[in-house]
Design an enzyme around this catalytic site. Sequence first.
Site, PDB file in Angstrom:
ATOM      1  CG  PHE A  10      -1.894   1.177   1.175  1.00 34.87           C
ATOM      2  CD1 PHE A  10      -3.151   1.013   0.633  1.00 34.87           C
ATOM      3  CD2 PHE A  10      -1.532   2.437   1.632  1.00 34.87           C
ATOM      4  CE1 PHE A  10      -4.045   2.078   0.542  1.00 34.87           C
ATOM      5  CE2 PHE A  10      -2.419   3.512   1.547  1.00 34.87           C
ATOM      6  CZ  PHE A  10      -3.677   3.324   1.012  1.00 34.87           C
ATOM      7  CG  ASP A  60       5.580   4.051   1.767  1.00 31.63           C
ATOM      8  OD1 ASP A  60       5.575   4.762   2.788  1.00 31.63           O
ATOM      9  OD2 ASP A  60       4.566   3.837   1.082  1.00 31.63           O
ATOM     10  CE  LYS A 109      -0.431   5.978   7.632  1.00 31.32           C
ATOM     11  NZ  LYS A 109      -1.861   5.848   7.856  1.00 31.32           N
ATOM     12  CB  THR A 142       0.030  25.842  -3.696  1.00 30.06           C
ATOM     13  OG1 THR A 142      -0.509  25.832  -5.011  1.00 30.06           O
ATOM     14  CG2 THR A 142      -0.163  27.216  -3.068  1.00 30.06           C
TER      15      THR A 142
HETATM   16  C1  LIG Z   1       2.954   2.677   3.780  1.00 33.45           C
HETATM   17  C2  LIG Z   1       1.997   3.746   3.378  1.00 33.45           C
HETATM   18  N1  LIG Z   1       2.289   4.529   2.322  1.00 33.45           N
HETATM   19  C3  LIG Z   1       1.474   5.518   1.927  1.00 33.45           C
HETATM   20  C4  LIG Z   1       0.291   5.764   2.579  1.00 33.45           C
HETATM   21  C5  LIG Z   1      -0.614   6.859   2.117  1.00 33.45           C
HETATM   22  O1  LIG Z   1      -0.612   7.900   3.022  1.00 33.45           O
HETATM   23  P1  LIG Z   1      -1.805   8.966   3.021  1.00 33.45           P
HETATM   24  O2  LIG Z   1      -3.023   8.234   3.471  1.00 33.45           O
HETATM   25  O3  LIG Z   1      -1.332  10.019   3.975  1.00 33.45           O
HETATM   26  O4  LIG Z   1      -1.926   9.483   1.650  1.00 33.45           O
HETATM   27  C6  LIG Z   1      -0.062   4.978   3.685  1.00 33.45           C
HETATM   28  C7  LIG Z   1      -1.324   5.206   4.392  1.00 33.45           C
HETATM   29  O5  LIG Z   1      -1.806   4.420   5.173  1.00 33.45           O
HETATM   30  C8  LIG Z   1       0.812   3.930   4.087  1.00 33.45           C
HETATM   31  O6  LIG Z   1       0.520   3.147   5.123  1.00 33.45           O
END
Ligand SMILES: Cc1ncc(COP(=O)(O)O)c(C=O)c1O
Length: 499
Positions: free
Chosen positions: A216, A325, A356, A380
């Site tokens: 994800f 990530d 987060k 922006t």
């Molecule tokens: C590993 C990871 N990457 C990206 C995201 C996306 O973040 P956002 O919901 O702030 O767009 C999440 C969200 O849960 C995530 O867990």
Amino acid sequence: MAHISKKWITPLKKIKQLSGFVQKTHTLRAASTLISGEPEGPTVKTDIPGPKSKQLIDELSAIQQAGSVQLFADYERSLGNYLVDVDGNVLLDVYTQISSMPLGYNHPDLLQLLNDPYNVKTIVNRPALGVFPGADWPKKLKNILLQVAPSGLNHVTTMMCGSCSNENAFKNIFIWYQRKQRGGSSDFSQEETESCMMNQSPGSPTLSVMSFQGAFHGRTLGALSTTHSKYIHKIDIPAFDWPIASFPQYRYPLHENQRENDAEDKRCLAEVEDLFAEFSKRGSPVAGIIVEPIQSEGGDNEASPQFFQELQRVVKKNGAALLIDEVQTGGGPTGKMWCHEHFGLDGPPDVVTFSKKMQLGGYYHKPDFKPSQPYRVFNTWMGDPAKLLLLQGVLEVVRRDSLLDLVQKSGKKLLTGLRSFEQEFPQLLHAARGRGTFLAISCPSTKLRDDLVARLKKKGIQTGGCGEHSIRLRPALIFTPKHADIFLDRFRQVLKETK
Ligand SMILES: Cc1ncc(COP(=O)(O)O)c(C=O)c1O
């Protein structure tokens, strides 16, 4: 944890000394909870959602899709590890706004920040950071974000959320990759400048980003092509035809299945190698790989340090970039500031994205990933100084209260408890796993998992599901062993009632 500049935090300390705050927090730290006035435990008075929440859900549903709303919160009354809802239910929050509240609710140090008029102006005057940053911006980046940068990464780009951090990091990777193709030159041909305006090559090249099954990485258009956790996120949305490799699926307990799990690492890495070759042959070379240190939304799937070490080697060998990530894992919940610091990599990854618990989105990267021209990665706001201010407060508390040590201590207690439940209720739970308090446990079915999460809530414990049949724990960094005891006690009651 990388340390935070002492010089930078002095003004905040002064404010606290003026208000007698330092003395107060000192005594608090001796207690089993770090937050004065925090409830002793959860209390549930109504169904959740209760009548007031239901009424508000109806009101919201009349103007937008509100099917995901679980309850309406009372953020005035929520405190520390406890989320209070509008019906007066007090929940021990082991999920913390999808893992995004580092210090829980209404942390006194964060509230205190707003007593400084300078900080209030930081909130009121939100700049277009790429064009009109305030005089303190470079210093803030250096003294706050770069103080906790993964070792070896000294550049940072700020963004808004996790998805847009990944999305823009892909762009930095493509720009870096194409500059390499031009032999390091940042000059474009006329054909390139004209063809990109029509979405055609060579200006809009065919390149790809490899991702993993179960990953994800967000819901914006580019990031969504690397997200593979649930169809509902993706259906009806056009996607890039980019390579997707298998992510290791381990057998548990890990120490009893070392040989099979090592073979699983090798199988997945061989697939990565094959996909590099296949997409290069197809004319869509892989410019970068994006990977979570622990696949979170996809089910808290972990991979070994050896897997990540080898992945880094394969990526390098193929001339691509490694993007880790850390949107969900970053900011301390694994007991280190960055989860990939557990892996013993051979040098830093090329790019590390965050959001987060870090309060604002963004990414650390190697200098080569800085575009030569402005406006190529831009929007922006490009982040938010007000959120960086909060992060400054968060990091100071993390350091002062040794919260990464606390995470390890509370995490150990939680994991030991979860492992004992596996023994006691083998028909209900298996595969307790994770690092620090970033933990999960699996059920034999989605139905049972959903049932346990719902009944935990009835007992005042807010957890979350992940993947098809796992329960994930994402408490705040101020979650103490005392909170772990409360959680384990209620969880055991739920499991006993399921027998
Ligand atoms: C590993 C990871 N990457 C990206 C995201 C996306 O973040 P956002 O919901 O702030 O767009 C999440 C969200 O849960 C995530 O867990």
